[in-house]
Design a protein around this motif. Structure first.
Motif, PDB file in Angstrom:
ATOM      1  N   MET A   1       0.837  -1.198   0.000  1.00 23.65           N
ATOM      2  CA  MET A   1       0.000   0.000   0.000  1.00 23.65           C
ATOM      3  C   MET A   1       0.872   1.249   0.000  1.00 23.65           C
ATOM      4  O   MET A   1       1.963   1.233   0.553  1.00 23.65           O
ATOM      5  N   PRO A   2       0.402   2.322  -0.608  1.00 31.42           N
ATOM      6  CA  PRO A   2       1.178   3.570  -0.634  1.00 31.42           C
ATOM      7  C   PRO A   2       1.228   4.243   0.733  1.00 31.42           C
ATOM      8  O   PRO A   2       0.457   3.908   1.642  1.00 31.42           O
ATOM      9  N   ILE A   3       2.130   5.202   0.866  1.00 35.24           N
ATOM     10  CA  ILE A   3       2.296   5.926   2.124  1.00 35.24           C
ATOM     11  C   ILE A   3       0.967   6.507   2.599  1.00 35.24           C
ATOM     12  O   ILE A   3       0.630   6.418   3.788  1.00 35.24           O
ATOM     13  N   LYS A   4       0.212   7.083   1.681  1.00 38.78           N
ATOM     14  CA  LYS A   4      -1.060   7.708   2.044  1.00 38.78           C
ATOM     15  C   LYS A   4      -1.985   6.719   2.737  1.00 38.78           C
ATOM     16  O   LYS A   4      -2.654   7.052   3.723  1.00 38.78           O
ATOM     17  N   THR A   5      -2.025   5.501   2.236  1.00 36.15           N
ATOM     18  CA  THR A   5      -2.912   4.485   2.810  1.00 36.15           C
ATOM     19  C   THR A   5      -2.511   4.154   4.241  1.00 36.15           C
ATOM     20  O   THR A   5      -3.366   4.013   5.123  1.00 36.15           O
ATOM     21  N   TYR A   6      -1.212   4.024   4.494  1.00 40.94           N
ATOM     22  CA  TYR A   6      -0.760   3.720   5.845  1.00 40.94           C
ATOM     23  C   TYR A   6      -0.974   4.895   6.781  1.00 40.94           C
ATOM     24  O   TYR A   6      -1.229   4.714   7.974  1.00 40.94           O
ATOM     25  N   LYS A   7      -0.885   6.109   6.261  1.00 37.97           N
ATOM     26  CA  LYS A   7      -1.174   7.273   7.100  1.00 37.97           C
ATOM     27  C   LYS A   7      -2.663   7.310   7.450  1.00 37.97           C
ATOM     28  O   LYS A   7      -3.032   7.699   8.553  1.00 37.97           O
ATOM     29  N   GLU A   8      -3.493   6.891   6.511  1.00 39.49           N
ATOM     30  CA  GLU A   8      -4.925   6.804   6.804  1.00 39.49           C
ATOM     31  C   GLU A   8      -5.188   5.737   7.854  1.00 39.49           C
ATOM     32  O   GLU A   8      -6.020   5.926   8.759  1.00 39.49           O
ATOM     33  N   LEU A   9      -4.493   4.610   7.749  1.00 36.96           N
ATOM     34  CA  LEU A   9      -4.616   3.546   8.745  1.00 36.96           C
ATOM     35  C   LEU A   9      -4.200   4.065  10.119  1.00 36.96           C
ATOM     36  O   LEU A   9      -4.876   3.825  11.127  1.00 36.96           O
ATOM     37  N   LEU A  10      -3.108   4.810  10.141  1.00 40.91           N
ATOM     38  CA  LEU A  10      -2.613   5.370  11.396  1.00 40.91           C
ATOM     39  C   LEU A  10      -3.577   6.401  11.973  1.00 40.91           C
ATOM     40  O   LEU A  10      -3.806   6.444  13.182  1.00 40.91           O
ATOM     41  N   SER A  11      -4.169   7.190  11.103  1.00 44.21           N
ATOM     42  CA  SER A  11      -5.087   8.234  11.573  1.00 44.21           C
ATOM     43  C   SER A  11      -6.333   7.643  12.231  1.00 44.21           C
ATOM     44  O   SER A  11      -6.971   8.287  13.070  1.00 44.21           O
ATOM     45  N   LYS A  12      -6.685   6.408  11.867  1.00 46.61           N
ATOM     46  CA  LYS A  12      -7.868   5.752  12.427  1.00 46.61           C
ATOM     47  C   LYS A  12      -7.604   5.154  13.808  1.00 46.61           C
ATOM     48  O   LYS A  12      -8.548   4.773  14.509  1.00 46.61           O
ATOM     49  N   LEU A  13      -6.334   5.063  14.181  1.00 45.33           N
ATOM     50  CA  LEU A  13      -5.992   4.470  15.463  1.00 45.33           C
ATOM     51  C   LEU A  13      -6.385   5.417  16.596  1.00 45.33           C
ATOM     52  O   LEU A  13      -5.944   6.562  16.645  1.00 45.33           O
ATOM     53  N   GLU A  14      -7.226   4.937  17.503  1.00 47.03           N
ATOM     54  CA  GLU A  14      -7.672   5.759  18.627  1.00 47.03           C
ATOM     55  C   GLU A  14      -6.736   5.564  19.815  1.00 47.03           C
ATOM     56  O   GLU A  14      -6.581   4.453  20.321  1.00 47.03           O
ATOM     57  N   VAL A  15      -6.113   6.650  20.230  1.00 43.07           N
ATOM     58  CA  VAL A  15      -5.229   6.614  21.395  1.00 43.07           C
ATOM     59  C   VAL A  15      -5.605   7.774  22.319  1.00 43.07           C
ATOM     60  O   VAL A  15      -6.065   8.818  21.859  1.00 43.07           O
ATOM     61  N   LYS A  16      -5.380   7.577  23.616  1.00 43.83           N
ATOM     62  CA  LYS A  16      -5.809   8.583  24.583  1.00 43.83           C
ATOM     63  C   LYS A  16      -4.659   9.173  25.402  1.00 43.83           C
ATOM     64  O   LYS A  16      -4.688  10.342  25.755  1.00 43.83           O
ATOM     65  N   SER A  17      -3.666   8.354  25.733  1.00 42.93           N
ATOM     66  CA  SER A  17      -2.596   8.868  26.575  1.00 42.93           C
ATOM     67  C   SER A  17      -1.717   9.833  25.777  1.00 42.93           C
ATOM     68  O   SER A  17      -1.597   9.736  24.551  1.00 42.93           O
ATOM     69  N   ASP A  18      -1.106  10.758  26.481  1.00 41.11           N
ATOM     70  CA  ASP A  18      -0.248  11.750  25.829  1.00 41.11           C
ATOM     71  C   ASP A  18       0.922  11.089  25.108  1.00 41.11           C
ATOM     72  O   ASP A  18       1.314  11.529  24.023  1.00 41.11           O
ATOM     73  N   ASP A  19       1.486  10.037  25.708  1.00 40.54           N
ATOM     74  CA  ASP A  19       2.618   9.355  25.081  1.00 40.54           C
ATOM     75  C   ASP A  19       2.224   8.743  23.744  1.00 40.54           C
ATOM     76  O   ASP A  19       2.932   8.896  22.736  1.00 40.54           O
ATOM     77  N   LEU A  20       1.090   8.031  23.718  1.00 38.84           N
ATOM     78  CA  LEU A  20       0.651   7.396  22.480  1.00 38.84           C
ATOM     79  C   LEU A  20       0.254   8.425  21.435  1.00 38.84           C
ATOM     80  O   LEU A  20       0.508   8.234  20.241  1.00 38.84           O
ATOM     81  N   ILE A  21      -0.345   9.518  21.877  1.00 33.41           N
ATOM     82  CA  ILE A  21      -0.678  10.608  20.951  1.00 33.41           C
ATOM     83  C   ILE A  21       0.607  11.165  20.332  1.00 33.41           C
ATOM     84  O   ILE A  21       0.668  11.456  19.136  1.00 33.41           O
ATOM     85  N   GLY A  22       1.640  11.272  21.161  1.00 32.85           N
ATOM     86  CA  GLY A  22       2.926  11.753  20.667  1.00 32.85           C
ATOM     87  C   GLY A  22       3.545  10.803  19.651  1.00 32.85           C
ATOM     88  O   GLY A  22       4.067  11.241  18.617  1.00 32.85           O
ATOM     89  N   PHE A  23       3.497   9.486  19.933  1.00 33.74           N
ATOM     90  CA  PHE A  23       4.006   8.493  18.985  1.00 33.74           C
ATOM     91  C   PHE A  23       3.252   8.587  17.655  1.00 33.74           C
ATOM     92  O   PHE A  23       3.848   8.553  16.572  1.00 33.74           O
ATOM     93  N   LYS A  24       1.940   8.682  17.763  1.00 33.05           N
ATOM     94  CA  LYS A  24       1.103   8.748  16.568  1.00 33.05           C
ATOM     95  C   LYS A  24       1.453   9.964  15.719  1.00 33.05           C
ATOM     96  O   LYS A  24       1.600   9.865  14.498  1.00 33.05           O
ATOM     97  N   LYS A  25       1.596  11.110  16.363  1.00 28.11           N
ATOM     98  CA  LYS A  25       1.936  12.335  15.635  1.00 28.11           C
ATOM     99  C   LYS A  25       3.309  12.220  14.975  1.00 28.11           C
ATOM    100  O   LYS A  25       3.494  12.632  13.821  1.00 28.11           O
ATOM    101  N   SER A  26       4.272  11.639  15.700  1.00 22.08           N
ATOM    102  CA  SER A  26       5.620  11.483  15.143  1.00 22.08           C
ATOM    103  C   SER A  26       5.597  10.630  13.880  1.00 22.08           C
ATOM    104  O   SER A  26       6.301  10.929  12.904  1.00 22.08           O
ATOM    105  N   LEU A  27       4.782   9.574  13.881  1.00 18.21           N
ATOM    106  CA  LEU A  27       4.723   8.692  12.713  1.00 18.21           C
ATOM    107  C   LEU A  27       3.932   9.316  11.567  1.00 18.21           C
ATOM    108  O   LEU A  27       4.272   9.134  10.391  1.00 18.21           O
ATOM    109  N   ILE A  28       2.872  10.040  11.884  1.00 16.94           N
ATOM    110  CA  ILE A  28       2.106  10.717  10.828  1.00 16.94           C
ATOM    111  C   ILE A  28       2.945  11.795  10.167  1.00 16.94           C
ATOM    112  O   ILE A  28       2.925  11.966   8.942  1.00 16.94           O
TER     113      ILE A  28
END
Length: 208
Positions: A1-28
């Motif tokens: 899958m292209p980069i865009k598709t994986y970023k969409e997959l990542l954007s759908k991941l629901e996270v609540k803690s500040d650490d996980l939000i930070g990881f998610k933002k770093s990868l996006i």
């Protein structure tokens, strides 16, 4: 899958803690470094590692690519969730997915498995290393070296029969992925996020 598709997959991941939000933002926000040949696959492995800790599993992700560099299997650690399974390491999940698809020997023999590459965000442990050797996959690359639990750097410490399998009928290669230091840092932080707590839980389960 292209980069865009994986970023969409990542954007759908629901996270609540500040650490996980930070990881998610770093990868996006991460930009693939084209001067590192494995950067794309190391990034995707990190995405699945984040999915793992979001489910309260060990933060390890993995993908398998064929000789044309197409991703054909992907997954992450599932040791604790949805229920305890001691064998559901990220590499095991990916290999199970792949081998369930290629069930018949004739179909497997038609595959250039020696040209396949398994990427994982953390160096495989002894159990996964043995499984990978048996699978016949030609190339294994990991983002983060694991000097305490990893085993691919110690292949020569396997029993002789296992060492022989890594060279017959072709040589299997175990190497650190060529990716950016930034991805190494992100992948390491994701793995360490809950590793101590889950290892403590394992010792409680085994009463050790």
């Amino acid at each position: 899958m292209p980069i865009k598709t994986y970023k969409e997959l990542l954007s759908k991941l629901e996270v609540k803690s500040d650490d996980l939000i930070g990881f998610k933002k770093s990868l996006i926000d991460y930009r693939i470094k084209t001067n590192h040949q494995d950067d794309y696959y190391a990034w995707i492995s990190a995405i699945f590692a984040l999915y793992a800790i979001a489910d309260d599993n060990f933060g390890i992700g993995s993908v398998l690519i064929d000789e044309s560099k197409k991703i054909i299997a992907e997954g992450h650690n599932h040791v604790f969730s949805p229920y305890f399974r001691s064998d559901r390491h990220a590499e095991m999940v990916v290999l199970n997915t792949f081998e369930d698809k290629v069930r018949h020997l004739a179909a497997r023999q038609a595959i250039c498995i020696e040209q396949y590459t398994l990427f994982t965000s953390l160096e495989p442990c002894p159990m996964c290393s043995a499984r990978i050797i048996t699978s016949g996959i030609g190339n294994i690359k990991y983002t983060v070296a694991d000097d305490t639990g990893g085993f691919t750097q110690k292949i020569n410490e396997f029993p002789a029969a296992w060492q022989e399998l890594t060279n017959i009928p072709y040589k299997q290669y175990f190497n650190k992925a060529d990716c950016s230091n930034e991805l190494v840092s992100i992948s390491s932080d994701i793995f360490l996020y809950n590793a101590d707590r889950l290892n403590t839980e394992l010792r409680r389960i085994y009463k050790k």
